[in-house]
Write a protein that holds these residues in place. Structure first.
Motif, short mmCIF file in Angstrom:
data_model
loop_
_atom_site.label_atom_id
_atom_site.label_comp_id
_atom_site.label_asym_id
_atom_site.label_seq_id
_atom_site.Cartn_x
_atom_site.Cartn_y
_atom_site.Cartn_z
N SER A 93 32.32 8.68 -33.80
CA SER A 93 32.51 10.03 -33.30
C SER A 93 31.89 10.16 -31.90
O SER A 93 31.13 9.33 -31.46
CB SER A 93 31.84 11.03 -34.25
OG SER A 93 30.45 10.80 -34.27
N GLN A 105 29.31 11.48 -29.46
CA GLN A 105 27.92 11.92 -29.53
C GLN A 105 27.51 12.44 -28.17
O GLN A 105 27.80 11.81 -27.15
CB GLN A 105 27.02 10.77 -29.96
CG GLN A 105 27.36 10.24 -31.33
CD GLN A 105 26.52 9.02 -31.69
OE1 GLN A 105 25.89 8.41 -30.84
NE2 GLN A 105 26.55 8.67 -32.95
N ARG A 106 26.82 13.56 -28.17
CA ARG A 106 26.39 14.19 -26.92
C ARG A 106 24.87 14.34 -26.92
O ARG A 106 24.29 14.73 -27.92
CB ARG A 106 27.04 15.55 -26.76
CG ARG A 106 28.56 15.49 -26.79
CD ARG A 106 29.15 16.90 -26.72
NE ARG A 106 30.54 16.95 -27.13
CZ ARG A 106 31.57 16.47 -26.46
NH1 ARG A 106 31.38 15.85 -25.33
NH2 ARG A 106 32.79 16.59 -26.91
N GLN A 107 24.26 14.05 -25.76
CA GLN A 107 22.82 14.21 -25.60
C GLN A 107 22.54 15.01 -24.34
O GLN A 107 23.30 14.94 -23.37
CB GLN A 107 22.13 12.84 -25.47
CG GLN A 107 22.20 12.01 -26.73
CD GLN A 107 21.63 10.63 -26.50
OE1 GLN A 107 22.37 9.73 -26.16
NE2 GLN A 107 20.33 10.48 -26.67
N THR A 163 22.53 18.31 -23.84
CA THR A 163 23.68 19.20 -23.72
C THR A 163 23.23 20.63 -23.45
O THR A 163 22.28 21.11 -24.06
CB THR A 163 24.50 19.15 -25.02
OG1 THR A 163 24.94 17.81 -25.22
CG2 THR A 163 25.71 20.05 -24.97
N SER A 199 27.22 17.93 -21.02
CA SER A 199 26.30 16.98 -21.63
C SER A 199 26.00 15.92 -20.59
O SER A 199 26.91 15.39 -19.96
CB SER A 199 26.95 16.30 -22.85
OG SER A 199 27.29 17.25 -23.83
N THR A 215 28.49 9.53 -25.61
CA THR A 215 28.84 8.19 -26.09
C THR A 215 30.02 8.30 -27.02
O THR A 215 30.14 9.24 -27.81
CB THR A 215 27.65 7.52 -26.82
OG1 THR A 215 27.22 8.35 -27.88
CG2 THR A 215 26.50 7.27 -25.87
N HIS A 216 30.91 7.33 -26.90
CA HIS A 216 32.10 7.28 -27.75
C HIS A 216 32.65 5.87 -27.74
O HIS A 216 32.82 5.26 -26.68
CB HIS A 216 33.16 8.26 -27.24
CG HIS A 216 34.44 8.20 -28.01
ND1 HIS A 216 34.53 8.59 -29.33
CD2 HIS A 216 35.66 7.78 -27.65
CE1 HIS A 216 35.78 8.41 -29.74
NE2 HIS A 216 36.48 7.92 -28.74
#
Length: 117
Positions: free
Chosen positions: A2, A4-6, A8, A13, A17-18
């Motif tokens: 999935s 993923q956001r950091q 944000t 964001s 990552t994907h």
């Protein structure tokens, strides 16, 4: 995998990552009164910090887009810092373009795509 956001907020964001890839939002230096070399060093330090947080490093860069306020005035200074920072053997695709940045004091902004280990 999935998305993923950091780091944000309501508009963006800083790290996404994907599918084994890390995307870093445009990074700038912290001292907007500094010259091109210092702004570049600071932006690259911010990139290293974010890559570490995402679980990768500058050896795994895939592509970098470098935005310069004035490519004629700032390319040489930015490029000398870039050449010292980039590890031997790391050869990301790179585009350097002139752009109107969000604040008049910002001389350089970098966006990065890197692979996860």
């Amino acid at each position: 995998m999935s998305i993923q956001r950091q780091l944000t907020n309501e508009r963006m964001s800083q790290i996404v990552t994907h599918n084994g890839t890390v995307y870093l939002a445009g990074q700038v230096g912290d001292d907007m009164n500094a010259g091109i070399e210092q702004q570049t060093r600071e932006a690259l330090a911010n990139i290293e910090r974010l890559l570490d947080l995402a679980g990768t490093d500058k050896n795994r860069l895939l592509s970098v887009t470098i935005y310069l306020k004035d490519i004629d005035a700032h390319f040489e200074g930015m490029n000398s810092v870039w050449d010292q920072w980039l590890p031997k053997g790391a050869t990301p695709a790179r585009a350097t373009v002139e752009a109107k940045l969000c604040e008049p004091e910002i001389l350089v902004e970098l966006s990065v795509v890197a692979a996860l280990p």
